[in-house]
Design an enzyme around this catalytic site. Sequence first.
Site, short mmCIF file in Angstrom:
data_model
loop_
_atom_site.label_atom_id
_atom_site.label_comp_id
_atom_site.label_asym_id
_atom_site.label_seq_id
_atom_site.Cartn_x
_atom_site.Cartn_y
_atom_site.Cartn_z
N ASP A 30 0.86 -1.19 0.00
CA ASP A 30 0.00 0.00 0.00
C ASP A 30 0.90 1.24 0.00
O ASP A 30 2.12 1.13 0.09
CB ASP A 30 -0.97 -0.02 1.19
CG ASP A 30 -0.25 0.06 2.53
OD1 ASP A 30 0.99 0.15 2.55
OD2 ASP A 30 -0.95 0.03 3.55
N SER A 31 0.29 2.41 -0.09
CA SER A 31 1.09 3.63 -0.28
C SER A 31 1.59 4.19 1.04
O SER A 31 2.43 5.09 1.07
CB SER A 31 0.25 4.69 -0.97
OG SER A 31 -0.75 5.15 -0.09
N GLY A 89 -0.36 5.80 2.89
CA GLY A 89 -1.32 6.89 3.16
C GLY A 89 -2.37 6.51 4.18
O GLY A 89 -2.62 7.25 5.13
N ASP A 141 -2.10 8.36 -2.04
CA ASP A 141 -3.41 9.03 -2.10
C ASP A 141 -3.79 9.58 -0.74
O ASP A 141 -3.19 9.23 0.28
CB ASP A 141 -4.47 8.03 -2.57
CG ASP A 141 -4.67 6.88 -1.58
OD1 ASP A 141 -3.67 6.48 -0.93
OD2 ASP A 141 -5.79 6.38 -1.47
N ASP A 170 -8.50 -7.02 -0.45
CA ASP A 170 -7.65 -7.37 0.69
C ASP A 170 -8.38 -6.95 1.94
O ASP A 170 -9.20 -6.04 1.90
CB ASP A 170 -6.31 -6.64 0.65
CG ASP A 170 -6.46 -5.20 1.09
OD1 ASP A 170 -6.93 -4.38 0.28
OD2 ASP A 170 -6.17 -4.88 2.27
N CYS A 209 -15.01 -27.43 5.52
CA CYS A 209 -13.71 -26.86 5.20
C CYS A 209 -12.67 -27.98 5.10
O CYS A 209 -12.67 -28.92 5.90
CB CYS A 209 -13.30 -25.87 6.28
SG CYS A 209 -11.68 -25.13 6.01
N CYS A 223 -9.37 -27.39 5.24
CA CYS A 223 -8.07 -26.90 5.70
C CYS A 223 -7.47 -27.84 6.74
O CYS A 223 -8.14 -28.70 7.30
CB CYS A 223 -8.17 -25.47 6.25
SG CYS A 223 -8.62 -25.34 7.99
N CYS A 262 -9.17 -27.77 10.25
CA CYS A 262 -10.44 -28.50 10.34
C CYS A 262 -10.25 -30.01 10.19
O CYS A 262 -11.02 -30.80 10.72
CB CYS A 262 -11.42 -27.96 9.30
SG CYS A 262 -11.95 -26.28 9.68
N HIS A 291 -7.38 -21.24 9.55
CA HIS A 291 -8.71 -21.61 9.06
C HIS A 291 -9.39 -20.43 8.35
O HIS A 291 -9.96 -20.59 7.26
CB HIS A 291 -9.62 -22.12 10.18
CG HIS A 291 -11.04 -22.10 9.74
ND1 HIS A 291 -11.57 -23.05 8.89
CD2 HIS A 291 -12.02 -21.17 9.91
CE1 HIS A 291 -12.80 -22.72 8.57
NE2 HIS A 291 -13.11 -21.58 9.18
ZN LIG Z 1 -10.86 -24.92 8.11
#
Ligand SMILES: [Zn+2]
Length: 380
Positions: free
Chosen positions: A91-92, A94, A145, A279, A317, A319, A322, A348
């Site tokens: 990022d800038s 700012g 900015d 983001d 999920c 992941c 999990c 997660h």
């Molecule tokens: Zn998960």
Amino acid sequence: MALPFTIEAQTGTARLGRIQTAHGPVETPAFMPVGTVGSVKAVPQDVLEELDAHIILGNTYHLYLRPGHELVRSLGGLHKFMSWDRALLTDSGGFQVFSLGDLTKVSEEGVTFRSHLDGTSHLFTPERSMEIQIALGSDIVMAFDECTEHPAERERSRTSMEMTLRWARRSKEYFDAHEHEVPWTQIAGSTPATPALSGIVQGGMYADLRRESAERTVELDFPCYAIGGLSVGEPREKTVEMIAAALEVLPKDKPRYVMGVGYPHEIVQYAAMGVDMMDCVLPTRAGRHGLLFTSEGRMNIKNARFAQDQGPADPKCSCKVCARYSRAYLRHLFVAAEPLAGLLNTIHNLAFYLDTMRAVRHAIRLGDLSGLLSASVSLA
Ligand SMILES: [Zn+2]
């Protein structure tokens, strides 16, 4: 300066695409985890790779203050320093400077602020922000900015927008003259081997100012466009209206990035509107506070009802958290203030956000986002 972007499929206004950075491709719509000080908090880089994150953010303000961009440059740039060879966006600076509120003094030249670390005074100008981001070796550099405060009267929003446009021109002039100074121009066989600069649309909460800001930013000709100054406390209908106003104007053949958003159902909606990159600190910050995003909605893991729950955080999920740990164990870790709690919850949550975007890309390819949109809205 180039940022090749190909659109592979479209469903309604949503686009499935691919951005080619000097550090590899980014499939879009993309969610970008935030790595504030050169670290996505609590998550090691190998886990980010396992989660299939192709791009993460670094914060210019924080890295400038500590450890300092010159040190990072001397160590080969942020990619090498943090051992991350995929794409980085900075990022800038700012937004952080402005979020310090009354510590800042804004002039045509730039922003004077005091370090939150030691109180020393610093000046960020468009040129300085470019210099720092180039020294860090960012793949996608953000123009400097002014993030218009909220609420702001119309005239104030216009004045601020005009300042951002003048700063965008200065950012571009400096960037064009210095982009080759990134620490990594020698990457073998990479195309492109230069960073790209993104313009930023401002305009407060006024749709016509947003459109004008977008038009005049496009006249400056950037390879990527961001929509900034949102998620600053406005109602969500306003966020959607401002994004729609800017998207009307921004070129369809360039990546479009909405900064600092949002909840899972929101990022699905914005992707459906035609946003390519987003983001947010939510999945990481919420994870550290015990808030999990799941296919069944938000879950506060410290809740006593999970004390004996043997099920995974999110049954849908895949992941590694999990796959291995129970809600009861995650709750215990959190209540006991174990550092592992923040790490597992964050992994997660990032998996959930990245999987959500993967599902969005899949749905665009199949030509139907409606199921995903209604499913995600039911979780809001
Ligand atoms: Zn998960």
